[in-house]
Design a protein around this motif. Structure first.
Motif, PDB file in Angstrom:
ATOM      1  N   GLU A  25       0.829  -1.210   0.000  1.00  0.00           N
ATOM      2  CA  GLU A  25       0.000   0.000   0.000  1.00  0.00           C
ATOM      3  C   GLU A  25       0.865   1.262   0.000  1.00  0.00           C
ATOM      4  O   GLU A  25       0.610   2.201  -0.759  1.00  0.00           O
ATOM      5  CB  GLU A  25      -0.921   0.004   1.223  1.00  0.00           C
ATOM      6  CG  GLU A  25      -1.747   1.275   1.355  1.00  0.00           C
ATOM      7  CD  GLU A  25      -2.531   1.329   2.651  1.00  0.00           C
ATOM      8  OE1 GLU A  25      -3.725   0.992   2.617  1.00  0.00           O
ATOM      9  OE2 GLU A  25      -1.948   1.713   3.697  1.00  0.00           O
ATOM     10  N   ALA A  26       1.896   1.278   0.839  1.00  0.00           N
ATOM     11  CA  ALA A  26       2.768   2.457   0.919  1.00  0.00           C
ATOM     12  C   ALA A  26       3.464   2.725  -0.410  1.00  0.00           C
ATOM     13  O   ALA A  26       3.493   3.865  -0.891  1.00  0.00           O
ATOM     14  CB  ALA A  26       3.792   2.273   2.035  1.00  0.00           C
ATOM     15  N   ASN A  29       1.272   4.074  -3.113  1.00  0.00           N
ATOM     16  CA  ASN A  29       0.882   5.461  -2.885  1.00  0.00           C
ATOM     17  C   ASN A  29       2.082   6.399  -2.835  1.00  0.00           C
ATOM     18  O   ASN A  29       2.004   7.490  -2.272  1.00  0.00           O
ATOM     19  CB  ASN A  29       0.035   5.559  -1.623  1.00  0.00           C
ATOM     20  CG  ASN A  29      -1.353   5.033  -1.868  1.00  0.00           C
ATOM     21  OD1 ASN A  29      -2.199   5.724  -2.410  1.00  0.00           O
ATOM     22  ND2 ASN A  29      -1.588   3.764  -1.528  1.00  0.00           N
ATOM     23  N   GLY A  31       5.192   5.955  -1.484  1.00  0.00           N
ATOM     24  CA  GLY A  31       6.140   5.901  -0.377  1.00  0.00           C
ATOM     25  C   GLY A  31       7.521   5.459  -0.843  1.00  0.00           C
ATOM     26  O   GLY A  31       7.657   4.406  -1.460  1.00  0.00           O
ATOM     27  N   THR A  96       2.649   3.966   7.935  1.00  0.00           N
ATOM     28  CA  THR A  96       1.328   4.092   8.557  1.00  0.00           C
ATOM     29  C   THR A  96       0.282   3.849   7.475  1.00  0.00           C
ATOM     30  O   THR A  96       0.410   4.364   6.358  1.00  0.00           O
ATOM     31  CB  THR A  96       1.115   5.502   9.166  1.00  0.00           C
ATOM     32  OG1 THR A  96       2.164   5.760  10.097  1.00  0.00           O
ATOM     33  CG2 THR A  96      -0.218   5.595   9.881  1.00  0.00           C
ATOM     34  N   ARG A  97      -0.723   3.049   7.800  1.00  0.00           N
ATOM     35  CA  ARG A  97      -1.819   2.813   6.843  1.00  0.00           C
ATOM     36  C   ARG A  97      -2.424   4.146   6.435  1.00  0.00           C
ATOM     37  O   ARG A  97      -2.554   5.067   7.252  1.00  0.00           O
ATOM     38  CB  ARG A  97      -2.918   1.935   7.453  1.00  0.00           C
ATOM     39  CG  ARG A  97      -2.555   0.510   7.816  1.00  0.00           C
ATOM     40  CD  ARG A  97      -2.093  -0.358   6.682  1.00  0.00           C
ATOM     41  NE  ARG A  97      -3.013  -0.596   5.623  1.00  0.00           N
ATOM     42  CZ  ARG A  97      -3.368  -1.797   5.195  1.00  0.00           C
ATOM     43  NH1 ARG A  97      -2.925  -2.894   5.789  1.00  0.00           N
ATOM     44  NH2 ARG A  97      -4.162  -1.931   4.168  1.00  0.00           N
ATOM     45  N   LEU A  98      -2.818   4.271   5.176  1.00  0.00           N
ATOM     46  CA  LEU A  98      -3.433   5.509   4.691  1.00  0.00           C
ATOM     47  C   LEU A  98      -4.628   5.902   5.541  1.00  0.00           C
ATOM     48  O   LEU A  98      -4.859   7.080   5.819  1.00  0.00           O
ATOM     49  CB  LEU A  98      -3.864   5.350   3.231  1.00  0.00           C
ATOM     50  CG  LEU A  98      -2.753   5.212   2.200  1.00  0.00           C
ATOM     51  CD1 LEU A  98      -3.349   4.971   0.822  1.00  0.00           C
ATOM     52  CD2 LEU A  98      -1.829   6.400   2.203  1.00  0.00           C
ATOM     53  N   SER A  99      -5.394   4.918   5.978  1.00  0.00           N
ATOM     54  CA  SER A  99      -6.604   5.169   6.766  1.00  0.00           C
ATOM     55  C   SER A  99      -6.317   5.759   8.136  1.00  0.00           C
ATOM     56  O   SER A  99      -7.224   6.290   8.781  1.00  0.00           O
ATOM     57  CB  SER A  99      -7.385   3.860   6.953  1.00  0.00           C
ATOM     58  OG  SER A  99      -6.576   2.910   7.633  1.00  0.00           O
ATOM     59  N   ARG A 101      -3.364   7.851   8.833  1.00  0.00           N
ATOM     60  CA  ARG A 101      -2.345   8.896   8.804  1.00  0.00           C
ATOM     61  C   ARG A 101      -2.862  10.183   9.445  1.00  0.00           C
ATOM     62  O   ARG A 101      -4.053  10.436   9.474  1.00  0.00           O
ATOM     63  CB  ARG A 101      -1.891   9.158   7.364  1.00  0.00           C
ATOM     64  CG  ARG A 101      -1.057   7.997   6.859  1.00  0.00           C
ATOM     65  CD  ARG A 101      -0.395   8.290   5.560  1.00  0.00           C
ATOM     66  NE  ARG A 101       0.368   7.112   5.144  1.00  0.00           N
ATOM     67  CZ  ARG A 101       0.870   6.942   3.947  1.00  0.00           C
ATOM     68  NH1 ARG A 101       0.721   7.882   3.032  1.00  0.00           N
ATOM     69  NH2 ARG A 101       1.536   5.862   3.664  1.00  0.00           N
ATOM     70  N   GLU A 133       8.228  14.502  -0.658  1.00  0.00           N
ATOM     71  CA  GLU A 133       7.099  13.830  -0.024  1.00  0.00           C
ATOM     72  C   GLU A 133       7.494  12.876   1.088  1.00  0.00           C
ATOM     73  O   GLU A 133       6.780  11.935   1.411  1.00  0.00           O
ATOM     74  CB  GLU A 133       6.252  13.101  -1.069  1.00  0.00           C
ATOM     75  CG  GLU A 133       5.727  14.035  -2.135  1.00  0.00           C
ATOM     76  CD  GLU A 133       4.955  13.316  -3.210  1.00  0.00           C
ATOM     77  OE1 GLU A 133       4.363  12.253  -2.931  1.00  0.00           O
ATOM     78  OE2 GLU A 133       4.925  13.823  -4.344  1.00  0.00           O
TER      79      GLU A 133
END
Length: 177
Positions: A25-26, A29, A31, A96-99, A101, A133
């Protein structure tokens, strides 16, 4: 901040799967955490199997932040460094999970990593983060000092180079300079 629990993670298939999903996921997105997009789940699992094995040997500590049963964040404290560096540790793989942050999860993980470092006799922490970023603002808010910038250090997950910012933090007063 959610009511989170932070604990050191042990090697298990479930833990490896949760960490792997978070890493994929990171990277997906943007990361900049050492991997390119698309990151195959099997490659993420291989990374975490190795990391958790290293933790089982006492070479590092992999911390996990949980919201109930859900793993929502992680940070690694690298302990096994060169023989002339027994006083320091390195912070790595802050995710950290997007949900979750911007809710204090990363700050809580860093504070726990600092406590673990002190417990293991480490009073100097270092880390690096992407110039583009990255999490520079977070690290500066919790007291890390910028040592410098290395331009064009690594590729971003979707391509193109980014510089890396190197940070340090002394954890205890009165330690040798």
């Amino acid at each position: 901040m959610p009511d989170i629990q932070i604990r050191a993670l042990q090697s298990s298939p479930d833990t490896c799967a949760m960490l792997s999903e978070m890493l994929v996921e990171a990277v997906a997105n943007g990361g900049s955490v050492s991997f390119m997009h698309p990151l195959p789940l099997q490659e993420a699992k291989a990374f975490w199997r190795d990391s958790l094995g290293s933790a089982d040997r006492g070479e590092r500590i992999v911390l996990g932040a949980f919201d109930g049963a859900e793993l929502i964040g992680t940070v690694t404290l690298l302990l096994k460094l060169s023989q002339n560096q027994p006083h320091r540790a390195e912070i790595a793989k802050m995710l950290t999970r997007l949900s979750h942050r911007h809710r204090g999860v990363a700050t809580a993980l860093l504070r726990e990593a600092e406590r673990a470092a002190i417990k293991h006799g480490r009073w100097l922490l270092v880390l690096d983060t992407a110039e583009d970023e990255g999490a520079a603002g977070l690290y500066e808010r919790v007291g890390f000092k910028l040592a410098g910038l290395i331009p064009d250090y690594a590729f971003k997950p979707y391509g193109g180079l980014t510089g890396t910012l190197i940070y340090w933090k002394r954890l205890q007063a009165g330690v040798p300079v």
